[in-house]
Design a protein around this motif. Structure first.
Motif, PDB file in Angstrom:
ATOM      1  N   CYS A  93      18.478 -32.938  36.848  1.00  0.00           N
ATOM      2  CA  CYS A  93      18.435 -31.689  37.317  1.00  0.00           C
ATOM      3  C   CYS A  93      19.622 -31.118  36.446  1.00  0.00           C
ATOM      4  O   CYS A  93      18.393 -29.444  36.138  1.00  0.00           O
ATOM      5  CB  CYS A  93      19.109 -31.606  38.445  1.00  0.00           C
ATOM      6  N   LEU A  94      20.546 -31.196  35.192  1.00  0.00           N
ATOM      7  CA  LEU A  94      20.913 -30.205  34.632  1.00  0.00           C
ATOM      8  C   LEU A  94      19.836 -29.980  33.755  1.00  0.00           C
ATOM      9  O   LEU A  94      19.855 -29.096  33.039  1.00  0.00           O
ATOM     10  CB  LEU A  94      21.815 -31.191  34.054  1.00  0.00           C
ATOM     11  N   ARG A  95      19.600 -31.257  33.061  1.00  0.00           N
ATOM     12  CA  ARG A  95      17.957 -30.957  31.925  1.00  0.00           C
ATOM     13  C   ARG A  95      17.260 -29.595  32.439  1.00  0.00           C
ATOM     14  O   ARG A  95      17.169 -29.018  31.626  1.00  0.00           O
ATOM     15  CB  ARG A  95      16.936 -32.470  31.691  1.00  0.00           C
ATOM     16  N   ALA A  96      16.558 -29.861  33.773  1.00  0.00           N
ATOM     17  CA  ALA A  96      16.015 -28.970  34.256  1.00  0.00           C
ATOM     18  C   ALA A  96      16.084 -27.696  34.405  1.00  0.00           C
ATOM     19  O   ALA A  96      15.719 -26.710  33.890  1.00  0.00           O
ATOM     20  CB  ALA A  96      15.129 -29.597  35.532  1.00  0.00           C
ATOM     21  N   MET A  97      17.453 -27.735  34.538  1.00  0.00           N
ATOM     22  CA  MET A  97      18.275 -26.592  34.649  1.00  0.00           C
ATOM     23  C   MET A  97      18.699 -25.112  33.857  1.00  0.00           C
ATOM     24  O   MET A  97      18.408 -24.213  33.966  1.00  0.00           O
ATOM     25  CB  MET A  97      19.333 -26.310  36.139  1.00  0.00           C
TER      26      MET A  97
END
Length: 567
Positions: free
Chosen positions: A109-113
């Motif tokens: 999720c961090l990578r995507a955001m």
């Protein structure tokens, strides 16, 4: 008869040719007609299809006939961001929350955001829509598509472990930071927020924004190296005094980076006598602790304090050539006061002031003439002008032009009158083009000025945060979500700056955002033939795109690097 192939102008043609014997019995050939071009779908194909229809037979199907394009997803820019993330080893950040019991894929999720901030900055719901349009590399693909609550829960985990995450991030950035002599730039900006609810520990507070208006906001401080790499940030309530943020940030910076010398460069809002004393006390404390760290600073003097240096500035300016740039120094409270003069800036400011004064004087004289004419009994169209009305309107015009310190309006008199404060005007002319800096370094005055002017680069970093990365306006209401959002944008800024550093080293100008747009044209395409067979591949990577990957020191993608979409 037979078909003869000819060529003209780079095109191939089919001709119907007949063989015959002339009167002498010699074999000869003659062209009966030209059938047309042999291009795919050209005249010859149309003729063949027409003859087949005349025979009652269906024309032969083209190899491309019935081909369907099932999906197209952006791939190039996301691939570049993923490879940069991999080279910087940012997956190591997951160690900060390894003991967390959450079942959410926080790292994914961090990578995507973060990547979404640089590719197509949207809200957290927008991140989910964006994920449907891009092809993530195989090694970074989600095992199960995230939902909105997963992104929010990941933000909560990120904030819960913010200190550990900051420690790991500083460890990853240390190879990019000059440990022996680190020149760092510090500044703050305001970020607008939405919503009117109030919560315990709320950082959304009304304060004076950079736009000059009072609005609900939070403040973001940023530390950046001389190479433009952001290395620390902090979120503050929207009404925090800038000067109070400086010392805590410097202490945190020295705790996370083993710097041997730090030269702090900051703008006018950070200068206060208390800060200077505390910086000196910090230096003494570090020596007591046995840390061989030298803390130096270059701080700009607020323009409001220029008055206390008036006499010294007059004396200094009298010894200099005002038509040329110069830099000199004066002693001040056991510190060095560096003074720089920019003749072009001074000329621009003086011309602007003269034009404003000329407009105000013309307006004042016009109203004085109107009042004098009324007193003489002259009647004019419209409502009569009163002295009190002229005084109020003129004072408002002077305030709007920020010239009340030069144009003195008599607010107590019964008659409308004003005058120009010539002494004040001459003093302002003395200050035109001047920059005052307080420093405890032993660098030459010219070098001190040049270092301070490099502070403009951190301002560009704030512009990237607000435009390309779109940090605001922020619609989160919980303080922990706002802090997590700021951290996501901070990591995105790191990737942006590293890309910029690599592109500049390769001789490329322009923003990384512009070059990412060029890579965004690389798509993953999925097609299906008439017999139902599907194939997935990448659009052709152009030489310009290959060169861009090379300048970024990133590999080019191949179809096997991206998973086929689930149709």
């Amino acid at each position: 008869m037979f078909i003869k192939i000819t060529q003209s102008g780079g095109r191939r043609y089919a001709q119907l040719v007949e063989s015959f014997r002339n009167d002498a019995g010699q074999p000869r050939q003659r062209t009966v007609c030209t059938l047309g071009r042999l291009d795919v779908g050209g005249d010859v194909d149309k003729l063949i299809a027409g003859l087949q229809r005349a025979q009652g037979r269906a024309p032969a199907a083209s190899s491309l006939q019935g081909l369907r394009f099932l999906a197209s997803r952006q791939a190039g820019d996301v691939w570049a961001l993923a490879q940069l993330w991999k080279q910087l080893e940012l997956d190591e950040l997951a160690g900060a929350w390894r003991r967390s019991k959450t079942e959410v894929d926080v790292l994914g999720c961090l990578r995507a955001m973060v990547w979404n901030r640089l590719s197509d900055a949207q809200s957290k719901l927008g991140v989910l829509r964006w994920l449907d349009t891009v092809a993530l590399p195989v090694e970074f693909a989600f095992s199960q598509a995230p939902q909105h609550q997963h992104l929010l829960r990941a933000m909560d985990v990120i904030d819960e472990h913010a200190d550990a995450l900051g420690e790991r991030l500083s460890m990853l950035l240390r190879p990019l930071v000059d440990q022996d002599l680190s020149v760092v730039f510090y500044d703050l900006t305001t970020v607008s927020v939405a919503g009117e609810s109030e919560l315990p520990g709320d950082v959304r507070v009304h304060g004076m924004g950079k736009s000059g208006k009072v609005e609900r906001q939070f403040m973001l401080s940023l530390v950046q190296t001389a190479d433009g790499l952001p290395i620390a940030h902090e979120v503050h309530p929207g009404n925090t005094a800038e000067a109070r943020t400086l010392l805590p940030m410097i202490r945190a910076l020295l705790a996370r980076y083993p710097l041997k010398r730090v030269v702090l460069i900051a703008d006018r809002g950070l200068l206060s006598l208390d800060n200077l004393k505390e910086l000196g006390a910090l230096q003494d404390a570090l020596r007591t602790e046995g840390r061989d760290v030298e803390v130096q600073y270059i701080l700009a003097v607020p323009a409001a304090r220029y008055g206390e240096f008036a006499d010294d500035l007059r004396t200094l300016a009298a010894t200099q050539d005002s038509t040329k740039p110069w830099a000199a120094q004066l002693p001040w409270k056991q510190q060095r006061l560096v003074v720089a003069h920019d003749p072009e800036g001074a000329a621009r400011r003086r011309q602007q002031r003269e034009e404003q004064l000329a407009e105000l004087i013309a307006l004042g004289q016009q109203w004085s003439g109107t009042l004098d004419a009324q007193d003489a009994g002259e009647r004019r169209r419209g409502r009569p002008l009163s002295d009190s009305g002229a005084t109020a309107r003129f004072y408002h015009a002077v305030k709007e032009a920020n010239m009340a310190h030069v144009v003195k309006v008599d607010l107590q008199g019964k008659l409308f009158s004003f005058q120009i404060d010539e002494a004040r005007k001459q003093y302002l002319q003395l200050l035109d083009g001047k920059l005052l800096l307080v420093t405890n370094t032993d660098a030459p005055a010219d070098e001190v000025v040049q270092r301070y002017k490099s502070l403009a680069d951190i301002e560009r970093g704030f512009r990237v945060l607000k435009s390309d990365i779109a940090i605001g306006p922020v619609y989160h209401r919980l303080p922990r979500r706002i802090r997590a959002h700021a951290l996501i944008c901070f990591i995105a800024l790191i990737l942006h700056r590293v890309m910029r550093m690599r592109l500049r080293a390769a001789g490329r100008e322009g923003s990384p955002t512009r070059w990412l747009e060029q890579l965004r044209a690389i798509h993953q395409q999925t097609v299906q033939s008439a017999d139902g067979e599907t194939a997935t591949g990448l659009t052709e990577i152009t030489p310009a795109q290959k060169a861009l990957f090379a300048d970024l020191s990133l590999p080019t993608p191949i179809p096997a690097d991206l998973p086929a979409p689930v149709l």
